[in-house]
Write an enzyme that holds these catalytic residues in place. Structure first.
Site, PDB file in Angstrom:
ATOM      1  N   ASN A  30      25.649   6.085 -17.188  1.00 36.70           N
ATOM      2  CA  ASN A  30      24.209   5.549 -16.828  1.00 36.70           C
ATOM      3  C   ASN A  30      23.615   6.550 -16.615  1.00 36.70           C
ATOM      4  O   ASN A  30      24.599   7.791 -16.462  1.00 36.70           O
ATOM      5  CB  ASN A  30      23.666   4.191 -15.448  1.00 36.70           C
ATOM      6  CG  ASN A  30      24.565   4.731 -14.676  1.00 36.70           C
ATOM      7  OD1 ASN A  30      24.418   5.841 -13.736  1.00 36.70           O
ATOM      8  ND2 ASN A  30      26.083   4.031 -14.106  1.00 36.70           N
ATOM      9  N   ASP A  70      28.640  -2.659 -13.688  1.00 33.91           N
ATOM     10  CA  ASP A  70      28.430  -4.410 -13.417  1.00 33.91           C
ATOM     11  C   ASP A  70      29.452  -4.531 -14.307  1.00 33.91           C
ATOM     12  O   ASP A  70      29.285  -5.495 -14.218  1.00 33.91           O
ATOM     13  CB  ASP A  70      27.244  -4.500 -13.289  1.00 33.91           C
ATOM     14  CG  ASP A  70      25.849  -4.411 -12.261  1.00 33.91           C
ATOM     15  OD1 ASP A  70      26.732  -4.088 -11.693  1.00 33.91           O
ATOM     16  OD2 ASP A  70      24.677  -4.016 -12.738  1.00 33.91           O
ATOM     17  N   LYS A  99      41.141   6.859 -30.247  1.00 35.30           N
ATOM     18  CA  LYS A  99      39.884   7.058 -31.017  1.00 35.30           C
ATOM     19  C   LYS A  99      38.999   5.651 -31.682  1.00 35.30           C
ATOM     20  O   LYS A  99      40.281   5.102 -32.824  1.00 35.30           O
ATOM     21  CB  LYS A  99      39.574   8.700 -30.790  1.00 35.30           C
ATOM     22  CG  LYS A  99      37.834   9.146 -31.278  1.00 35.30           C
ATOM     23  CD  LYS A  99      37.526  10.256 -32.002  1.00 35.30           C
ATOM     24  CE  LYS A  99      35.883  10.295 -32.590  1.00 35.30           C
ATOM     25  NZ  LYS A  99      35.406  11.428 -33.149  1.00 35.30           N
ATOM     26  N   PHE A 121      22.357  -0.049  -1.965  1.00 32.14           N
ATOM     27  CA  PHE A 121      20.867   0.668  -2.987  1.00 32.14           C
ATOM     28  C   PHE A 121      20.436  -1.098  -3.542  1.00 32.14           C
ATOM     29  O   PHE A 121      21.337  -1.837  -3.903  1.00 32.14           O
ATOM     30  CB  PHE A 121      20.942   1.407  -3.430  1.00 32.14           C
ATOM     31  CG  PHE A 121      20.847   3.045  -2.593  1.00 32.14           C
ATOM     32  CD1 PHE A 121      21.524   3.935  -1.375  1.00 32.14           C
ATOM     33  CD2 PHE A 121      19.661   3.704  -2.371  1.00 32.14           C
ATOM     34  CE1 PHE A 121      21.101   4.207  -0.759  1.00 32.14           C
ATOM     35  CE2 PHE A 121      19.257   5.403  -2.177  1.00 32.14           C
ATOM     36  CZ  PHE A 121      19.678   5.296  -1.057  1.00 32.14           C
ATOM     37  N   LYS A 136      19.055  -9.347  -2.847  1.00 35.21           N
ATOM     38  CA  LYS A 136      20.304  -8.206  -2.674  1.00 35.21           C
ATOM     39  C   LYS A 136      20.705  -8.620  -2.115  1.00 35.21           C
ATOM     40  O   LYS A 136      21.645  -8.831  -1.494  1.00 35.21           O
ATOM     41  CB  LYS A 136      19.885  -6.809  -3.566  1.00 35.21           C
ATOM     42  CG  LYS A 136      20.812  -7.060  -4.982  1.00 35.21           C
ATOM     43  CD  LYS A 136      20.199  -5.884  -5.063  1.00 35.21           C
ATOM     44  CE  LYS A 136      20.562  -5.673  -7.046  1.00 35.21           C
ATOM     45  NZ  LYS A 136      19.651  -4.728  -7.944  1.00 35.21           N
ATOM     46  N   LYS A 158      24.344  -9.860  -0.793  1.00 37.93           N
ATOM     47  CA  LYS A 158      25.613  -8.924  -0.586  1.00 37.93           C
ATOM     48  C   LYS A 158      25.567  -9.007   0.503  1.00 37.93           C
ATOM     49  O   LYS A 158      27.017  -8.323   1.211  1.00 37.93           O
ATOM     50  CB  LYS A 158      25.061  -8.006  -1.475  1.00 37.93           C
ATOM     51  CG  LYS A 158      24.306  -7.809  -2.529  1.00 37.93           C
ATOM     52  CD  LYS A 158      24.864  -6.160  -3.411  1.00 37.93           C
ATOM     53  CE  LYS A 158      24.725  -6.323  -4.789  1.00 37.93           C
ATOM     54  NZ  LYS A 158      25.234  -5.175  -5.332  1.00 37.93           N
TER      55      LYS A 158
END
Ligand code: PMT
Length: 399
Positions: free
Chosen positions: A211, A280, A290, A325, A339, A343
């Site tokens: 990401n 996630d 590969k 966050f 959240k 959480k």
């Protein structure tokens, strides 16, 4: 927003050097951040700038001689005790040598020996004086004792050389002062774990699912926590910025490695801040070779859910503080509240990652501080400033 030196007393020590005039601007910079500034000059410094200039700038008497203030028989001790931070700028080779060897033969050197507050030293001198073995050894001694040395910079020197020895950038000196002031306060005694960066989930030995996290937010948090006096462990995934000095770094690559490293660090921690963008999902069957491009279309890569580090450690947090966050696009506060409940952490910092000046990769961020009791919208600010705002609030939570 309060200035970074709000209500703090900074003693600026000015020594005999052509750069003494720059100390006037440093005084102004510190005052703009709310500091009460007092100035102490050596006799030699008064040859370069008159004490009256500093007196006019600070509205405070300027200290020069050991016996100048008849109302205060132990002037060096009261100056030393009053200051939350002492900054020597410019610092000559002479004052650095005196500090390194404990020589106390005038008001400045006695004050420097008497203070227990953090000291910042900004050297300025001829390049050969700076490079002399004696000066280098003295500077190393001061560093070892925890004195913050900023600079010198390189550029045109009064002697005509273009070399190392200039008083460094005033903003850098002021920054070191704010850092030193912060060190003395809020997070002393805390052991803070920060997760930062992204994760790379391998598809094969050369490809991964990743990401856009640069690691800037997490690194800013680690740096701010250290500057505020905490012992810091930074669990750091792939990032574009380096880890800061003075923190323990646990480098990781995958979500599974981040889970293990964070679990281990959390055992001994008092606070956890999860700023990392953890994958996630991870490829279920990463190839050990590969993958070849022979096939035209690759329909799918099977993915498996990763363990939610924040949720797992929140469930085991006990009296420890855990901050998460939420990287959201659209309705950040609503998602963050959801959240927070799912959480089970103490607070969520929600940021809208669809804005260019917020979220991934940017130097600034705009966030909401979300707890079960309230939502506070924070203005757009540098990630370094936001880091402090978050840590101050986190520290107050369980008090
Ligand atoms: O690194 P920068 O470029 O500076 O960007 C900063 C940032 C955008 C990455 C940062 O401000 C941020 O929002 N970090 C959280 C990113 C994220 O993964 O958000 P999330 O809403 O998917 O996850 C919610 C929380 O759960 C986060 O605290 C995350 O660290 C945590 N989590 C998520 C998944 C997982 N498997 N384990 C976790 O601990």
């Amino acid at each position: 927003m309060a200035g970074r030196a709000e209500g703090r007393c900074v003693l600026v020590c000015v020594t005999g050097c052509i750069a003494a005039y720059k100390a006037c601007e440093l005084v102004r910079l510190l005052q703009k951040q709310g500091a009460r500034v007092k100035v102490l000059m050596t006799e030699h410094a008064t040859q370069f700038v008159g004490p009256l200039t500093f007196r006019a700038l600070t509205h405070e008497p300027v200290a020069v001689g050991l016996f100048d203030d008849p109302s205060d028989p132990i002037h060096h001790v009261s100056l030393a005790q009053e200051a939350d931070c002492v900054v020597v700028a410019p610092a000559t080779a002479n004052v650095i040598a005196k500090m390194a060897h404990g020589i106390a033969d005038d008001l400045m050197s006695t004050t420097l020996l008497a203070t227990t507050s953090p000291i910042v030293v900004a050297p300025a001198m001829n390049v050969h004086m700076w490079q002399a073995a004696a000066t280098q050894e003295n500077v190393a001694t001061l560093r070892e004792r925890g004195v913050r040395i900023v600079g010198p910079g390189t550029g045109y020197l009064a002697c005509g050389d273009v070399a190392e020895g200039r008083l460094t950038d005033l903003d850098a000196i002021a920054e070191a002062v704010y850092d030193a002031l912060a060190t003395t306060s809020e997070l002393a005694g805390e052991r803070v774990v920060v997760t930062a960066g992204g994760t790379h989930e391998p598809i094969d030995p050369v490809r991964y699912v990743g990401n856009r996290s640069s690691g800037k937010m997490g690194v800013a948090l680690a740096e701010a926590a250290r500057a505020m006096g905490a012992q810091v462990t930074l669990v750091m995934g792939p990032a574009t910025v380096p880890a800061p000095a003075g923190v323990t770094v646990a480098p990781v690559e995958t979500a599974a490695q981040m889970l293990d490293a964070t679990r281990a660090a959390f055992t001994d921690a008092t606070m956890l801040v999860c700023a990392a963008a953890v994958a996630d999902y991870t490829p279920s069957h990463p190839a050990d070779h590969k993958l070849k491009k022979g096939i035209e279309e690759l329909d799918s890569i099977a993915l498996t859910r990763t363990t939610d580090i924040l949720a797992e450690l929140s469930a085991a947090k006990g009296s420890r503080t855990v901050i998460g966050f939420a990287a959201e696009t659209g309705n950040p506060v609503g998602y963050a509240q959801d959240k927070l409940a799912r959480k089970g952490c103490d607070a969520i910092v929600a940021n809208d990652v669809s804005r260019t000046e917020s979220g991934f990769g940017s130097n600034t961020n705009q966030a909401w501080w979300v707890t079960p009791e309230r939502v506070e919208e924070l203005p757009l600010m540098a990630k370094t400033d936001l880091a402090r705002e978050i840590l101050v609030r986190a520290h107050r939570l369980n008090k």
